[in-house]
Design a protein around this motif. Sequence first.
Motif, mmCIF file in Angstrom:
data_model
loop_
_atom_site.group_PDB
_atom_site.id
_atom_site.type_symbol
_atom_site.label_atom_id
_atom_site.label_comp_id
_atom_site.label_asym_id
_atom_site.label_seq_id
_atom_site.Cartn_x
_atom_site.Cartn_y
_atom_site.Cartn_z
ATOM 1 N N ASP A 28 34.106 60.336 -33.315
ATOM 2 C CA ASP A 28 35.086 60.075 -32.270
ATOM 3 C C ASP A 28 36.126 59.050 -32.727
ATOM 4 O O ASP A 28 37.289 59.134 -32.337
ATOM 5 C CB ASP A 28 34.418 59.622 -30.976
ATOM 6 N N ARG A 31 38.510 61.061 -34.766
ATOM 7 C CA ARG A 31 39.317 61.869 -33.847
ATOM 8 C C ARG A 31 40.407 61.023 -33.202
ATOM 9 O O ARG A 31 41.573 61.417 -33.150
ATOM 10 C CB ARG A 31 38.438 62.488 -32.756
ATOM 11 N N LEU A 67 35.912 67.890 -32.654
ATOM 12 C CA LEU A 67 36.175 67.164 -31.407
ATOM 13 C C LEU A 67 37.660 67.238 -31.052
ATOM 14 O O LEU A 67 38.026 67.436 -29.893
ATOM 15 C CB LEU A 67 35.759 65.700 -31.533
ATOM 16 N N SER A 71 39.736 68.728 -27.717
ATOM 17 C CA SER A 71 40.369 67.682 -26.924
ATOM 18 C C SER A 71 41.620 68.240 -26.242
ATOM 19 O O SER A 71 42.447 68.876 -26.908
ATOM 20 C CB SER A 71 40.741 66.507 -27.830
#
Length: 76
Positions: A28, A31, A67, A71
């Motif tokens: 994350d 990302r 991810l 999104s």
Amino acid sequence: MDIGRLVAMANDIAAFFDSEPDKVLAADGVRSHLVRFWDPRMRREIITHVQGGGAGLTSTAKSAVALLANSPNQSK
């Protein structure tokens, strides 16, 4: 943009976040970095690359791009 360069950049970013013991948080973090600092065209190209197998990407980088692809704000 050269996909080899994008792969190298994504792997470098992932290497920084790999010190995080929680690999979900590490992905994350990558990302988030891609959203904040990469141009939308770069993000689209790396997502397409991962959808085609993601050759050359580390597991953290692949997870981050997955991810990113899921999104809602990935292209902004």
